[in-house]
Design an enzyme around this catalytic site. Structure first.
Site, PDB file in Angstrom:
ATOM      1  CD  GLU A  98      -2.886   1.468   0.425  1.00 47.60           C
ATOM      2  OE1 GLU A  98      -2.337   2.361  -0.491  1.00 47.60           O
ATOM      3  OE2 GLU A  98      -3.624   0.500   0.029  1.00 47.60           O
ATOM      4  CG  ASN A 125       4.001   1.534  -8.212  1.00 45.93           C
ATOM      5  OD1 ASN A 125       2.618   1.225  -8.388  1.00 45.93           O
ATOM      6  ND2 ASN A 125       4.509   1.625  -9.440  1.00 45.93           N
ATOM      7  CG  ASP A 148      -8.793   4.783  -8.744  1.00 50.36           C
ATOM      8  OD1 ASP A 148      -9.722   4.981  -9.570  1.00 50.36           O
ATOM      9  OD2 ASP A 148      -8.237   5.656  -8.190  1.00 50.36           O
ATOM     10  CG  ASP A 184     -17.392  -1.085  -6.024  1.00 48.09           C
ATOM     11  OD1 ASP A 184     -16.050  -0.815  -6.334  1.00 48.09           O
ATOM     12  OD2 ASP A 184     -17.990   0.223  -5.548  1.00 48.09           O
ATOM     13  CB  THR A 253     -13.962  -2.564   3.977  1.00 44.40           C
ATOM     14  OG1 THR A 253     -14.519  -2.691   2.430  1.00 44.40           O
ATOM     15  CG2 THR A 253     -13.073  -3.717   3.752  1.00 44.40           C
ATOM     16  CB  SER A 254     -16.358   1.322   6.080  1.00 46.82           C
ATOM     17  OG  SER A 254     -15.104   1.689   5.849  1.00 46.82           O
ATOM     18  CG  PHE A 255     -14.471   1.373  -0.439  1.00 49.22           C
ATOM     19  CD1 PHE A 255     -14.145   2.345  -0.993  1.00 49.22           C
ATOM     20  CD2 PHE A 255     -14.487   0.187  -1.273  1.00 49.22           C
ATOM     21  CE1 PHE A 255     -14.102   2.794  -2.174  1.00 49.22           C
ATOM     22  CE2 PHE A 255     -14.576   0.495  -2.747  1.00 49.22           C
ATOM     23  CZ  PHE A 255     -14.276   1.663  -3.297  1.00 49.22           C
TER      24      PHE A 255
END
Length: 275
Positions: A98, A125, A148, A184, A253-255
């Site tokens: 990360e 990266n 992303d 998603d 996750t919250s995401f």
């Protein structure tokens, strides 16, 4: 980006991140410093804070102190998937990749609090980690959950899941190793499937699963979840399928919960390295 000498450097492929604010609380900063060089792996940099120098080789037995399988979690956010996997599989070695330092620090806090010894982290990266840190054939699994989506068409080339990146994943995976993907966004899911299905090193472990009207891709297109533009069934129908069941250790996750509240579907894909 430029070096201190003013030489412009351009990475030749998609990166695994969008760099965000790196501020942390004093407590998290101290925790980070206390574990820098141990749980937080040291990295030799080249031209950027997230770069990885070619000589940054990693010895898995030496770093983890055990000979278990290596599982690499790329783009971990706050590390929920890494933490859940490490708790359930203490015999495995987990590497969280990360660039968002506060996210890694949050994972570090949980790892230290729970006394987990099988997690290491690298602030870098991901393509460069795969190229330079990991020995060829060293990873048993690579997880990439909710990278992303770069929704606008002109930015699709920035998406992480591209043929070149899968070349890097294939190099790092052991024969028979597993690549797990989740997103998603339906149009990114379709691209992931297209790119991975076409790659000669991988086979879909769930070919044809959920093809037709029950496909989450069909449903997402019918309801216009990506762009609020519903498609008629004849255009929306996904006759390929290949969607994997939800990976059992991946927490909501919250995401992800936010995506579900917004009406978006969750897409899982699982591939095995065959060559």
């Amino acid at each position: 980006m430029q070096t201190r000498e003013g030489v412009k450097i351009v990475r030749d492929g998609p990166v695994s991140f969008v760099r965000r604010e790196l501020s942390m609380s004093p407590t998290r900063q101290r925790l980070w410093q206390d574990h820098l060089g141990t749980t937080i792996l040291p990295v030799t940099r080249t031209f950027a804070d997230t770069s990885v120098a070619p000589q940054s080789h990693l010895s898995v037995p030496d770093v983890w102190g055990q000979a278990g399988p290596l599982i690499v979690d790329i783009g971990v956010g706050h590390g929920e998937s890494t933490f859940a996997g490490a708790v359930q599989h203490p015999q495995a070695n987990f590497l969280a990749v990360e660039v968002y330092r506060p996210g890694l620090a949050k994972l570090l806090d949980r790892v230290v609090t729970d006394g987990l010894t099988n997690v290491r982290m690298v602030e870098a990266n991901a393509p460069e980690v795969l190229d330079h840190m990991l020995p060829a054939g060293s990873a048993q699994e690579i997880w990439i959950f909710f990278s992303d989506p770069w929704q606008k068409n002109r930015y699709h080339k920035r998406r992480l899941i591209q043929p070149k990146f899968l070349d890097q994943v294939a190099r790092a995976l052991t024969p028979g190793g597993v690549l797990r993907l989740a997103t998603d966004w339906s149009n990114y899911a379709a691209q992931m499937r297209e790119v991975a299905d076409a790659h000669p090193a991988f086979e879909n472990l769930h070919p044809g699963r959920l093809a037709g009207p029950d496909s989450p891709l069909t449903l997402a297109r019918l309801h216009g979840t990506d762009d609020d533009t519903p498609q008629p069934l004849e255009e929306a129908l996904d006759d390929v399928g290949g969607w994997a069941p939800r990976f059992e250790t991946r927490p909501v996750t919250s995401f992800e919960a936010k995506a579900q509240r917004a009406g978006r579907y969750i897409f899982d894909l699982t591939y095995r390295k065959i060559s």
